[in-house]
Scaffold this motif. Structure first.
Motif, PDB file in Angstrom:
ATOM      1  N   ASP A  37     -17.066  -6.322 -24.121  1.00 25.99           N
ATOM      2  CA  ASP A  37     -15.689  -6.319 -25.066  1.00 25.99           C
ATOM      3  C   ASP A  37     -14.826  -6.551 -24.467  1.00 25.99           C
ATOM      4  N   ASN A  42     -10.968  -8.262 -31.879  1.00 30.82           N
ATOM      5  CA  ASN A  42     -11.300  -8.273 -33.577  1.00 30.82           C
ATOM      6  C   ASN A  42      -9.773  -9.432 -33.502  1.00 30.82           C
ATOM      7  N   ARG A  46     -10.059 -12.188 -36.335  1.00 25.52           N
ATOM      8  CA  ARG A  46      -9.498 -11.993 -37.360  1.00 25.52           C
ATOM      9  C   ARG A  46      -8.710 -13.504 -37.283  1.00 25.52           C
ATOM     10  N   VAL A  82     -12.252  -9.362 -42.586  1.00 25.10           N
ATOM     11  CA  VAL A  82     -11.139  -9.192 -41.095  1.00 25.10           C
ATOM     12  C   VAL A  82     -10.355  -8.588 -41.347  1.00 25.10           C
ATOM     13  N   ILE A  85      -8.398  -5.106 -39.243  1.00 21.32           N
ATOM     14  CA  ILE A  85      -8.591  -4.375 -38.280  1.00 21.32           C
ATOM     15  C   ILE A  85      -7.798  -4.973 -36.479  1.00 21.32           C
ATOM     16  N   ARG A  88      -7.105  -2.915 -34.076  1.00 20.39           N
ATOM     17  CA  ARG A  88      -8.816  -2.352 -33.446  1.00 20.39           C
ATOM     18  C   ARG A  88      -9.354  -2.316 -32.154  1.00 20.39           C
ATOM     19  N   THR A  91     -14.571  -5.191 -30.756  1.00 15.13           N
ATOM     20  CA  THR A  91     -14.627  -6.442 -31.545  1.00 15.13           C
ATOM     21  C   THR A  91     -15.838  -5.325 -33.081  1.00 15.13           C
ATOM     22  N   ILE A  92     -15.686  -6.205 -34.092  1.00 18.57           N
ATOM     23  CA  ILE A  92     -16.495  -6.155 -35.180  1.00 18.57           C
ATOM     24  C   ILE A  92     -17.430  -6.445 -35.468  1.00 18.57           C
TER      25      ILE A  92
END
Ligand code: ADP
Length: 348
Positions: A37, A42, A46, A82, A85, A88, A91-92
């Motif tokens: 990651d 994120n 998005r 999305v 995010i 942040r 990763t969602i």
């Protein structure tokens, strides 16, 4: 790139596309994050989602990288999925390493899921390994796939920088600033190990940013013995502490390996090791990484609309470029020799 006329329907805030006859046949796109990651993933998710919806695509979030593509962990995304995010880390969509995808049978399962779900194209956000998988998958099944360079290591060829690299560099700089306080107080030699896989970008630029005395990087380790060079140049002459950033790599020997060598070959130094480890991956992305990820995410959708495939989105001299997968993953990205010289001259 074809011109697509869009107008916004104010009630649903969904764009209405007047497709022209040349427009890509793609109607839906899946996004996944894979491998290590990186902060900014994120922001990229998005951007791909929103630019995709704006272009009239259905957008699917695929969880846990290629594994989720095989096990059908997939959800259709709206713009709201999305929201909130961009700031942040992580990763969602989660990320994973998936051995099964390295087999033809595993990739066949992934393709079957895509067909069943009606996903026509993919945007893969990840590093060298993830884009290697993307290249193979795209070739095998003739699928349009666009890659985004999501890795803190900055080791992908054809792009000046990668999503997450700037944030990791800032994290390293903050850590080294703190370690310097204790290093100076105790008059110690510190080896600080940073990530980078087999690339020295984080170590070299981290050393310049934090005012470290040296960086030991894999790109040079095969040419000279950087440790003996450092000691012979008397790198502690005018200082009461020394900080050396070491790129994690079997080629450099890592910070532990170098400290052991100092103990055996140059006794007399009070040597300490600090391995920064996973904290380098975390945290809120910097403005630079958010903007980079946003631009690259939107560019991935542009590339699909333009019928591009098997390319990684890169940035060269602040311009978006499309780099064929074969170039991005096969070539070793060269380290800038000027940076090495700058560090040497500024650490006297
Ligand atoms: P990164 O993308 O950060 O470099 P990895 O090297 O772990 O991370 O690769 C992530 C995933 O990409 C692997 O777990 C695998 O699913 C896929 N992958 C990597 N190399 C290949 C390959 N040669 N063939 C197919 N898939 C691959």
């Amino acid at each position: 790139m074809q011109i697509i006329k869009t107008q916004i329907d104010n009630q649903n805030l969904q764009p209405i596309i007047q497709k022209n006859k040349y427009m890509s046949q793609i109607k839906s796109v899946g996004i996944l994050t894979s491998g290590g990651d990186a902060p900014g993933m994120n922001a990229a998710i998005r951007a791909v989602t929103r630019a995709g919806i704006f272009a009239g695509f259905k957008v699917f979030g695929i969880y846990r990288g290629y594994r989720g593509l095989i096990t059908d962990e997939i959800e259709e995304f709206s713009t709201q999925n999305v929201s909130n995010i961009i700031q942040r880390g992580g990763t969602i969509l989660k990320t994973a390493r998936c051995k099964e995808f390295q087999t033809p049978e595993g990739r066949q399962c992934a393709y079957d899921v895509m067909k069943r779900r009606g996903i026509d194209a993919l945007v893969v956000i990840g590093g060298d390994g993830s884009l290697t998988g993307a290249r193979i998958f795209a070739n095998e099944f003739n699928i349009p796939i666009i890659g985004l360079p999501g890795t803190i290591d900055n080791d992908l060829y054809g792009t000046d920088t990668t999503i997450g690299y700037d944030t990791a560099l800032n994290t390293i700089m903050d850590c080294v600033d703190k370690i310097r306080d204790t290093a100076t107080s105790h008059e110690r030699l510190f080896f600080i190990e940073v990530m980078g896989r087999d690339a020295g970008f984080l170590a070299l630029n981290g050393a310049i940013a934090a005012g470290a005395e040296a960086a030991i990087i894999p790109e040079i380790s095969t040419q000279v013995d950087q440790l003996s060079e450092l000691i012979q140049n008397g790198f502690r002459k005018s200082k009461n502490s020394s900080i050396v950033l070491v790129a994690e790599s079997p080629i450099t020997g890592g910070a532990m390996g170098l400290a052991q060598r100092v103990k055996e070959e140059y006794p007399g130094y009070d040597v300490r090791v600090s391995i920064l480890g996973h904290l380098q991956r975390g945290g809120s992305p910097t403005a630079h990484d958010r903007i980079l990820a946003s631009r690259m995410g939107a560019a991935a959708i542009d590339a699909l609309l333009d019928d591009q495939r098997s390319v990684m989105i890169g940035v060269k001299n602040d311009e978006i470029v499309n780099v064929p997968f074969t170039k991005a993953i096969k070539n070793d990205k060269p380290i800038n020799q000027q940076l090495i010289s700058t560090l040497r001259r500024l650490s006297i």
